[in-house]
Design an enzyme around this catalytic site. Sequence first.
Site, PDB file in Angstrom:
ATOM      1  N   GLU A  61       0.813  -1.211   0.000  1.00 32.87           N
ATOM      2  CA  GLU A  61       0.000   0.000   0.000  1.00 32.87           C
ATOM      3  C   GLU A  61       0.847   1.261   0.000  1.00 32.87           C
ATOM      4  O   GLU A  61       0.372   2.348   0.300  1.00 32.87           O
ATOM      5  CB  GLU A  61      -0.959   0.002   1.200  1.00 32.87           C
TER       6      GLU A  61
ATOM      7  N   LYS B  69     -15.666  -1.401   2.790  1.00 27.71           N
ATOM      8  CA  LYS B  69     -14.939  -1.818   1.583  1.00 27.71           C
ATOM      9  C   LYS B  69     -15.976  -2.453   0.670  1.00 27.71           C
ATOM     10  O   LYS B  69     -16.518  -3.520   0.994  1.00 27.71           O
ATOM     11  CB  LYS B  69     -13.900  -2.877   1.940  1.00 27.71           C
TER      12      LYS B  69
HETATM   13  P1  PGA Z   1      -6.564  -5.855   2.559  1.00 25.12           P
HETATM   14  O1  PGA Z   1      -5.981  -4.802   3.559  1.00 25.12           O
HETATM   15  O2  PGA Z   1      -7.132  -5.125   1.408  1.00 25.12           O
HETATM   16  O3  PGA Z   1      -5.397  -6.720   2.223  1.00 25.12           O
HETATM   17  O4  PGA Z   1      -7.635  -6.619   3.315  1.00 25.12           O
HETATM   18  C1  PGA Z   1      -6.627  -3.615   3.929  1.00 25.12           C
HETATM   19  C2  PGA Z   1      -7.096  -3.673   5.359  1.00 25.12           C
HETATM   20  O5  PGA Z   1      -6.919  -4.684   6.057  1.00 25.12           O
HETATM   21  O6  PGA Z   1      -7.676  -2.705   5.836  1.00 25.12           O
HETATM   22 ZN    ZN Z   2      -7.938  -3.832   7.899  1.00 22.77          ZN
END
Ligand code: PGA
Ligand code: ZN
Length: 455
Positions: A223, A362
């Site tokens: 990230e 998400k």
């Molecule tokens: P991931 O990480 O997209 O790999 O799940 C982001 C998070 O855990 O917030």
């Molecule tokens: Zn997370």
Amino acid sequence: MSGRRMDSRFHGNDGTKRPTTITCVHAREVLDSRGVPTVEVDVTLASGARGRAIVPSGASTGRHEALEFRDGNPARYQGKGVRHAVRHVNEVLGPAVMGVDAVSQHVVDALLLETDGTPNLRRLGGNAVLGISLATAHAAAAGLGLPLYRYLGGSQGREMPVPMVNILSGGLHARGIVDFQDFLLIPLSARSFSEALVMVRNVYHAMGEILTERGASTLVADEGGLAPAVDESDAVTGANEAAVQLLVQAIEKAGYRPGEDAAIGLDVAATHFYHEGEYRLSAENRTLSSAEMVDLLVRWVEAYPIISIEDGLAEDDWSGWQQLTARVGGRVQLIGDDLFVTNTQRLQQGIERNAANAVLVKVNQVGTLTAAVATLRLARAHGYLPVVSARSGETEDATIADLAVGTNAGQIKIGSITRSERLAKYNQVLRIEEELGAQGIYRGREVFRRFLDAR
Ligand code: PGA
Ligand code: ZN
């Protein structure tokens, strides 16, 4: 089919096609920021307006998320191809929403869910479903000549989110040097989103200098956060705490007062080192019980300017979550990510059990825009703070920037401020901030008022 096409939900009362009627849905396989295939969908309307969306992908995924459909053919992209999901869009899900008015997002999303027919979208894939869902919103906005945030939020949607930004990365995103996944900066004293990014960049830069002085690596993780090998001998109690101490130092080095101008957020992502009822900190060669994990986090909240902790406990460790919430929930934002997976039923359980006080949103955890917005609304109705979030596997798609502003979510988590798939979103918020000008609002530290007042 013909019965549905005559339905007034899909056409004007006179039976004619509206300009915003969906006339074409087309998917293709593209690549994400890890070079892993993902689904891109184009939705075209009768007027010729078009919307495009690309689906993100997680690495530290929760067990209760919508299923991401992968081809499983080891000879191609190590089994991670998405040609089947693409076919599901082009041959099954697309035809199911053809002729529907794109402005009726909830109708499109309901048809997608009904066509898949499974609770976690395992038949056709959450990635196939989400691509259509998001591209439909983009197409509808384009068809109406509106920016996406305005289409989603009307004139009420006008709040720039406070960014929660990854400075140091560990866990599954950085291959195991530090167990905890994200050590994040939360700018408090900025008066606008653009000012917040200045603060973030200053701290990121200061951290780079600190690491260079120590002879540590400044390579970045999935990230875009810095991912050094933290030297255990520096820490009072190990590598994870050393990372928190480094972030405090970087805040100070950048000229800010920790806890006043800028605070710390953590994404522990604890699900991923929880095995057989224990939390295994491999960077520190020790194992903690749920109660010990809670004790550790409580101690950190007392010792450091931490105002947000995500996934401090594992996805099904409800009693750990309840303990942590009872002990520090008044002083710290406790975000459920793997715990809630953007799912209203999981969040409802959390509300009933007094677990957490915030929810990560998400879109690909749940598969449709309608479902993600429902989770956001449920959170708000119960005093849980929503944080719109990217995944570790991302693309140039910037939908979440508009989603955060349009829903006045108040916070956004995109990763770090390097890597273009992250910048695509930050830059989109900057554009919106400019476009809204004096109509836009930025609450900054007010978002965290209830926690800050209690400290
Ligand atoms: P991931 O990480 O997209 O790999 O799940 C982001 C998070 O855990 O917030
Ligand atoms: Zn997370």
